[in-house]
Design an enzyme around this catalytic site. Structure first.
Site, PDB file in Angstrom:
ATOM      1  N   GLU A  42     -14.470  -2.109   2.472  1.00  0.00           N
ATOM      2  CA  GLU A  42     -14.276  -3.443   2.113  1.00  0.00           C
ATOM      3  C   GLU A  42     -14.204  -4.559   3.850  1.00  0.00           C
ATOM      4  OE1 GLU A  42     -11.968  -5.237  -1.497  1.00  0.00           O
ATOM      5  OE2 GLU A  42     -13.718  -6.527  -1.567  1.00  0.00           O
ATOM      6  N   CYS A  75     -16.450 -10.508  -4.171  1.00  0.00           N
ATOM      7  CA  CYS A  75     -16.010  -9.068  -4.017  1.00  0.00           C
ATOM      8  C   CYS A  75     -17.024  -8.612  -4.367  1.00  0.00           C
ATOM      9  CB  CYS A  75     -14.666  -9.287  -5.789  1.00  0.00           C
ATOM     10  SG  CYS A  75     -15.956 -10.190  -6.167  1.00  0.00           S
ATOM     11  N   GLU A 114      -9.558  -6.685 -11.942  1.00  0.00           N
ATOM     12  CA  GLU A 114     -10.702  -6.817 -10.928  1.00  0.00           C
ATOM     13  C   GLU A 114     -10.104  -6.785  -9.483  1.00  0.00           C
ATOM     14  OE1 GLU A 114     -13.656  -7.921 -12.243  1.00  0.00           O
ATOM     15  OE2 GLU A 114     -13.144  -8.149 -14.518  1.00  0.00           O
ATOM     16  N   LYS A 139      -0.084 -16.579 -10.800  1.00  0.00           N
ATOM     17  CA  LYS A 139       0.501 -16.369 -10.123  1.00  0.00           C
ATOM     18  C   LYS A 139      -0.918 -16.457  -8.419  1.00  0.00           C
ATOM     19  CE  LYS A 139       1.546 -14.197  -6.516  1.00  0.00           C
ATOM     20  NZ  LYS A 139       0.252 -14.766  -4.873  1.00  0.00           N
TER      21      LYS A 139
HETATM   22  P1  NAP Z   1      -4.679  -9.035  -2.222  1.00  0.00           P
HETATM   23  O1  NAP Z   1      -4.313  -9.099  -1.200  1.00  0.00           O
HETATM   24  O2  NAP Z   1      -5.259  -7.771  -3.219  1.00  0.00           O
HETATM   25  O3  NAP Z   1      -4.060 -10.420  -3.427  1.00  0.00           O
HETATM   26  C1  NAP Z   1      -4.452 -10.885  -4.341  1.00  0.00           C
HETATM   27  C2  NAP Z   1      -3.372 -11.666  -4.882  1.00  0.00           C
HETATM   28  O4  NAP Z   1      -2.157 -10.183  -5.351  1.00  0.00           O
HETATM   29  C3  NAP Z   1      -2.094 -12.733  -4.333  1.00  0.00           C
HETATM   30  O5  NAP Z   1      -1.746 -13.541  -5.408  1.00  0.00           O
HETATM   31  C4  NAP Z   1      -1.576 -11.786  -3.646  1.00  0.00           C
HETATM   32  O6  NAP Z   1      -0.195 -12.975  -3.380  1.00  0.00           O
HETATM   33  C5  NAP Z   1      -0.666 -10.777  -5.104  1.00  0.00           C
HETATM   34  N1  NAP Z   1      -0.213  -9.380  -3.939  1.00  0.00           N
HETATM   35  C6  NAP Z   1       0.102  -9.933  -2.511  1.00  0.00           C
HETATM   36  N2  NAP Z   1       0.564  -8.652  -2.880  1.00  0.00           N
HETATM   37  C7  NAP Z   1       1.172  -8.707  -4.066  1.00  0.00           C
HETATM   38  C8  NAP Z   1       2.519  -7.214  -5.081  1.00  0.00           C
HETATM   39  N3  NAP Z   1       3.063  -6.189  -4.113  1.00  0.00           N
HETATM   40  N4  NAP Z   1       2.504  -7.598  -6.398  1.00  0.00           N
HETATM   41  C9  NAP Z   1       2.052  -8.498  -6.314  1.00  0.00           C
HETATM   42  N5  NAP Z   1       1.038  -9.731  -5.972  1.00  0.00           N
HETATM   43  C10 NAP Z   1       0.832  -8.853  -5.477  1.00  0.00           C
HETATM   44  O7  NAP Z   1      -6.324 -10.044  -2.662  1.00  0.00           O
HETATM   45  P2  NAP Z   1      -7.087 -11.270  -1.244  1.00  0.00           P
HETATM   46  O8  NAP Z   1      -6.794 -10.292  -0.091  1.00  0.00           O
HETATM   47  O9  NAP Z   1      -6.278 -12.377  -2.523  1.00  0.00           O
HETATM   48  O10 NAP Z   1      -8.690 -10.886  -2.298  1.00  0.00           O
HETATM   49  C11 NAP Z   1      -9.039 -10.566  -1.314  1.00  0.00           C
HETATM   50  C12 NAP Z   1      -9.322  -8.920  -2.472  1.00  0.00           C
HETATM   51  O11 NAP Z   1      -9.923  -9.891  -4.157  1.00  0.00           O
HETATM   52  C13 NAP Z   1     -10.757  -8.437  -2.165  1.00  0.00           C
HETATM   53  O12 NAP Z   1     -10.549  -6.723  -2.012  1.00  0.00           O
HETATM   54  C14 NAP Z   1     -12.079  -8.488  -3.299  1.00  0.00           C
HETATM   55  O13 NAP Z   1     -12.965  -7.721  -3.450  1.00  0.00           O
HETATM   56  C15 NAP Z   1     -11.121  -9.116  -4.450  1.00  0.00           C
HETATM   57  N6  NAP Z   1     -11.774 -10.378  -5.479  1.00  0.00           N
HETATM   58  C16 NAP Z   1     -11.987  -8.973  -6.299  1.00  0.00           C
HETATM   59  C17 NAP Z   1     -13.041  -9.728  -7.474  1.00  0.00           C
HETATM   60  C18 NAP Z   1     -13.590  -9.262  -8.719  1.00  0.00           C
HETATM   61  O14 NAP Z   1     -13.713  -9.660  -9.490  1.00  0.00           O
HETATM   62  N7  NAP Z   1     -13.533  -7.853  -8.760  1.00  0.00           N
HETATM   63  C19 NAP Z   1     -13.124 -10.999  -7.049  1.00  0.00           C
HETATM   64  C20 NAP Z   1     -12.466 -12.221  -6.125  1.00  0.00           C
HETATM   65  C21 NAP Z   1     -11.742 -11.131  -5.032  1.00  0.00           C
HETATM   66  P3  NAP Z   1      -0.510 -13.718  -1.336  1.00  0.00           P
HETATM   67  O15 NAP Z   1      -1.531 -13.754  -1.065  1.00  0.00           O
HETATM   68  O16 NAP Z   1       0.669 -14.386  -2.487  1.00  0.00           O
HETATM   69  O17 NAP Z   1       0.723 -12.187  -1.018  1.00  0.00           O
END
Ligand code: NAP
Length: 486
Positions: free
Chosen positions: A390, A292, A258, A182
């Site tokens: 962050e 991240c 992650e 997804k």
């Molecule tokens: P996000 O808002 O947490 O979204 C990540 C994924 O989760 C997206 O596919 C999102 O879908 C989905 N999602 C959102 N709400 C959900 C729910 N209630 N139930 C199930 N899935 C849900 O993160 P982002 O803004 O895309 O990415 C930025 C974040 O990712 C930052 O905090 C960054 O640090 C972290 N990150 C961590 C790593 C690592 O390896 N540690 C790597 C990259 C990024 P939609 O976007 O379609 O709503």
């Protein structure tokens, strides 16, 4: 939508590209222009049902996991070749919906192929153990088997769309799982091309790989709540990660996470200065800070504080912002208007909380989501928002420190523990620091290097479990013990 991609069949279920049952149109923006380049219908609960049913069926019928290991490895290698042979197309799509630079987009494609090849190489090395038992007078032996965990949902973010998705598919496939991806709703395009290639090539039996494009709170949440999903592997924010833990409780899904970070980078006064300054700049500015493990807390030993700040600011000021398609571009745009607004809001917080804005921090141009890399000096090490939260943008907060004695307290004064960096010419300082920092990754005299053979992940609220390396395979396997009376 790229000319070669289907504008409607944006879901990949049971081996076919299909239209969504959902009616909600989701726009896809080119971050370099702010223009809508495509729309797609987001997956809804009915799509999730179909994808889970297909995945469950393929898993329960043992269609993929019972293929000879060497055959599975060959198919994964063929998938790596397929991706690599479409490197230009994938790179173009990553630039179109994420905004990343050409060099990063190309590196992403290479990384995906490497991931599949690495984990293909692990398949023939998955094995249990056998041992004689003490037995209490009986003659016994036992052995263990390592079995695929089941149906896996991989929920992924927008900052490295193809890379994170394929990095999760590779160990899941190696273990023998069926997997449903997804991707983030902001960045579906590369996953639609991947679906197309998988549908055409028929490398995997139907249902072993599915990809649902849609909103997290709809498709992602339905996957997380589904009792026929055995495991979630998630990359994204700590906030959503916590929601997934709660959603997984009903059937006690296995969960790996992650998550976010606020990673510290220390420059000691014995470090090779130019190298350290360059390292600190790229630790935060690469991919416009949307990383991240971005080194967003920069600690500089007091005697070289002003010189390092000046050097990092100079690099940021000189960076060429632009469309990722232009090979001379060094920094692309932020992914979306919301991300631009968020970054500009943090610039305001930095100023109103009393930090000194040394350079950058302003929007560039009136089209697209560009912001100049920003360097803040926080000389008093005040606990201000830009130093603690962050941001996920090109903003670094520079603070002075007085030596190794301070490092442990400063590094670990955060709920996160993902990345960290140490620049010094002393081996002793470097390896003492590596022991003191509570983070999953410590980079010494470098920053942000990843290799498929080395586990990656976070301490504390930066996550659960590890990706990459043999440790990255384990979360997709269960261990079974078999006892045998002789
Ligand atoms: P996000 O808002 O947490 O979204 C990540 C994924 O989760 C997206 O596919 C999102 O879908 C989905 N999602 C959102 N709400 C959900 C729910 N209630 N139930 C199930 N899935 C849900 O993160 P982002 O803004 O895309 O990415 C930025 C974040 O990712 C930052 O905090 C960054 O640090 C972290 N990150 C961590 C790593 C690592 O390896 N540690 C790597 C990259 C990024 P939609 O976007 O379609 O709503």
């Amino acid at each position: 939508m790229s000319a070669s991609l289907s504008p409607t069949r944006t879901q990949f279920i049971a081996g076919k590209q299909v239209s969504s049952n959902g009616t909600e149109e989701i726009p896809v923006y080119d971050p370099a222009t702010g223009e809508i380049i495509s729309t797609f219908q987001g997956a809804d609960a009915a799509d999730v049902e179909m994808a889970v049913a297909a995945a469950r069926d393929s898993f329960d019928k043992r269609i993929w996991r019972d293929l000879p290991p060497i055959e599975r490895a060959a198919r994964m290698t063929a998938m790596a070749d397929l991706i690599a042979s479409h490197a230009d197309d994938f790179a173009e799509l990553e630039i179109s919906d994420n905004g990343m630079t050409m060099s990063m987009a190309r590196a992403t494609v290479t990384s995906c192929a490497n991931s599949l090849r690495y984990f293909a190489g692990t398949i023939q090395k998955i094995h249990g153990e056998s041992t004689d038992l003490s037995g209490g007078g009986r003659q016994l032996m036992a052995y263990t088997m390592r079995e695929a965990v089941g149906v896996v949902a991989a929920i992924t973010p927008w900052n490295a769309p193809l890379g994170v998705l394929v990095n999760k598919m590779a160990p899941a496939l190696a273990a023998g799982c069926s997997i449903i991806g997804k991707p983030a709703e902001q960045t579906p395009l590369s996953s639609i091309l991947l679906s197309q290639l998988l549908a055409e090539s028929q490398l995997f039996p139907d249902g072993v790989i599915s990809i649902l494009n849609g909103h997290g709170h709809i498709a992602g949440a339905a996957l997380a709540a589904h009792d026929d999903v055995d495991k979630i592997t998630f990359t994204g924010s700590t906030e959503v990660g916590k929601k997934l833990v709660v959603a997984s409780a009903h059937n006690l899904k296995r969960v790996t996470l992650e998550l976010g970070g606020k990673s510290p980078l220390f420059i000691f006064d014995d470090a090779p200065l130019e190298h350290a300054i360059q390292g600190a700049a790229m630790a935060i500015f690469a991919n416009s800070g949307q990383v991240c493990f971005a080194g967003s807390r920069l600690y500089i030993q007091r005697g070289i504080y002003d010189a390092v700040i000046e050097g990092v600011a100079k690099i940021g000021d000189a960076m060429k912002l632009g469309n990722g398609r232009d090979p001379s571009t060094q920094l692309g745009p932020l992914v979306r208007q919301e991300q631009l607004d968020r970054v500009l809001k943090y610039i305001e917080y930095g100023i109103s909380d009393g930090a000194e804005l040394i350079s950058g921090g302003m929007r560039e141009g009136d089209k697209g989501y560009f912001v100049r890399p920003a360097v803040f000096a926080n000389r008093e090490r005040n606990k201000i928002r830009i130093a603690e939260e962050e941001i996920f943008g090109p903003i670094v907060t520079a603070m002075p420190f007085d030596g190794l004695d301070e490092l442990e307290a400063l590094a670990n004064d955060t709920p996160y523990g993902l990345g960290s960096g140490v620049f010094t010419s002393s081996n002793s300082t470097a390896h003492k620091a590596a022991r003191l920092i509570r983070a999953g990754n410590v980079w010494i005299n470098c920053y942000g290097i990843l290799d498929k053979a080395i586990p990656f992940g976070g301490f504390k609220q930066s996550g659960w479990g590890r990706e990459f390396g043999l440790e990255g395979l384990s979360p997709f396997l269960e261990t079974k013990a078999v006892y045998n009376m002789l």
